[in-house]
Write a protein that holds these residues in place. Structure first.
Motif, mmCIF file in Angstrom:
data_model
loop_
_atom_site.group_PDB
_atom_site.id
_atom_site.type_symbol
_atom_site.label_atom_id
_atom_site.label_comp_id
_atom_site.label_asym_id
_atom_site.label_seq_id
_atom_site.Cartn_x
_atom_site.Cartn_y
_atom_site.Cartn_z
ATOM 1 N N GLU A 14 -8.391 -4.427 -2.920
ATOM 2 C CA GLU A 14 -9.101 -3.166 -3.718
ATOM 3 C C GLU A 14 -10.467 -3.359 -3.948
ATOM 4 O O GLU A 14 -11.447 -2.786 -3.763
ATOM 5 C CB GLU A 14 -8.424 -2.508 -4.238
ATOM 6 N N SER A 108 -9.492 0.512 -6.264
ATOM 7 C CA SER A 108 -8.099 1.298 -6.341
ATOM 8 C C SER A 108 -7.166 1.133 -5.355
ATOM 9 O O SER A 108 -7.240 1.432 -4.184
ATOM 10 C CB SER A 108 -8.225 2.754 -6.639
ATOM 11 N N PHE A 117 -5.207 7.608 -4.192
ATOM 12 C CA PHE A 117 -5.265 6.156 -4.887
ATOM 13 C C PHE A 117 -3.940 5.917 -5.944
ATOM 14 O O PHE A 117 -3.256 6.933 -6.103
ATOM 15 C CB PHE A 117 -6.381 6.474 -5.958
ATOM 16 N N VAL A 119 -4.536 4.623 -9.491
ATOM 17 C CA VAL A 119 -5.450 3.966 -10.517
ATOM 18 C C VAL A 119 -4.856 3.404 -11.509
ATOM 19 O O VAL A 119 -4.127 4.039 -12.279
ATOM 20 C CB VAL A 119 -6.167 5.409 -10.904
ATOM 21 N N GLY A 123 -8.961 0.812 -14.275
ATOM 22 C CA GLY A 123 -9.701 1.749 -13.807
ATOM 23 C C GLY A 123 -9.675 2.993 -14.704
ATOM 24 O O GLY A 123 -10.671 3.480 -14.733
ATOM 25 N N LEU A 136 -14.668 4.885 -7.655
ATOM 26 C CA LEU A 136 -13.318 4.366 -7.123
ATOM 27 C C LEU A 136 -13.171 4.484 -5.936
ATOM 28 O O LEU A 136 -13.415 5.654 -4.985
ATOM 29 C CB LEU A 136 -12.289 5.167 -7.707
ATOM 30 N N ARG A 138 -10.744 3.234 -2.126
ATOM 31 C CA ARG A 138 -9.437 2.593 -1.855
ATOM 32 C C ARG A 138 -9.389 1.289 -1.321
ATOM 33 O O ARG A 138 -10.204 0.936 -0.864
ATOM 34 C CB ARG A 138 -8.932 3.662 -0.685
ATOM 35 N N HIS A 289 -6.456 10.348 -8.065
ATOM 36 C CA HIS A 289 -5.007 9.796 -7.997
ATOM 37 C C HIS A 289 -4.835 10.355 -6.388
ATOM 38 O O HIS A 289 -3.891 9.655 -5.741
ATOM 39 C CB HIS A 289 -3.961 10.307 -8.768
#
Length: 301
Positions: A14, A108, A117, A119, A123, A136, A138, A289
């Protein structure tokens, strides 16, 4: 402040994806890219274990960032790439680094079998406390994911960017969040899709059977408010085509849906000085998320 795009790099899939995204962003912004590798010291008994000896430490703290930087320079010619290694707690170091960066980028983990995600604690802690924008990315994000399909329906980084999506609260619009989204759309020469989700006040719900037009009228008023907020920004960024979406229902759900066709999702986070709480907000938390595109969180007062 020396303007940079800064990325937290630990060698994970990631963080490497985040570094690639950050390099592309640095090129768009014409800024240098700074790789920050945080080494968290381990307790002495563990450090003496064979698998965590000097060779392993050298591998993680020297070889990985050095090789990552070499690869980024090769794949992104013209982008200045520097590496800095800092000892400390990752969340604290990266939150501090965000203060001196124009943009901080973190990786993430992707949820196996589910779009979105996962997280982690680092993060979430950085997003909750950084006052500079944080993106963020992926684990499996690729350049082609941010672009439209080519005429043959094949993913390609040679086509135009997909729209930038902005989640906007018309009751408390913030200039920093809106400006960031318009600037990102302008850099990508793409459109800006502005999504505002709203719900009927509880006292109106019981009136719907007798007066079904209430919902329609409230929707019209909300759409008008969205247009009013965006009017000066459209004048400031005439090159950016804006699509306004005022939708009844959960703001988070609408943003997650819009993320499927986005190159970037932009959401805000209200700065809270209290030491308690997550400091992220329910909508931003849900988008972080579950969105399938990179998410930029812009802190604001």
């Amino acid at each position: 402040m020396f303007r940079t795009v800064t990325v937290g790099l630990d060698g994970s899939r990631e963080s490497l994806a985040a570094a690639e995204w950050a390099a592309r962003e640095a090129k768009l912004r014409e800024l240098p890219l700074r790789l920050v590798n945080v080494w968290e010291p381990v307790p002495e008994p563990i450090a003496q274990a064979p698998l965590l000896g000097a060779e392993t430490q050298a591998h993680w703290s020297e070889r990985i960032p050095r090789e990552a930087a070499a690869g980024l320079r090769l794949r992104h010619p013209g982008v200045e790439v520097t590496v800095e290694q800092i000892t400390g707690r990752a969340s604290d170091v990266l939150a501090a680094e965000a203060k001196d960066a124009e943009l901080l980028v973190l990786g993430s983990r992707g949820m196996s079998g589910i779009g979105g995600f996962l997280v982690g604690s680092v993060g979430q802690a950085v997003v909750a406390h950084a006052e500079s924008p944080v993106v963020l990315v992926r684990a499996w994000e690729q350049a082609a994911d941010e672009h439209e399909m080519d005429p043959a329906g094949i993913p390609s980084a040679a086509t135009g960017f997909r729209p930038v999506v902005l989640g906007l609260d018309t009751a408390r619009p913030d200039d920093a969040v809106i400006s960031f989204a318009f600037e990102e759309a302008a850099r990508r020469q793409t459109s800006l899709r502005v999504v505002h989700g709203w719900n009927l006040p509880p006292h109106y719900v019981s009136s719907l059977p007798a007066a079904p037009g209430i919902g329609v009228e409230l929707g019209r008023l909300d759409a008008s408010a969205l247009t009013a907020v965006l009017r000066p920004w459209k004048e400031k960024f005439p090159q950016v085509a804006v699509v306004e979406e005022s939708c009844c229902g959960s703001p988070a759900d609408h943003l997650v849906d819009a993320a499927r066709e986005a190159s970037l999702v932009v959401v805000g986070r209200r700065i809270r000085r209290s030491a308690f709480g997550t400091h992220i907000g329910s909508v931003t938390h849900a988008v972080l998320h579950h969105a399938t595109a990179p998410v930029a969180v812009v802190a604001h007062d």
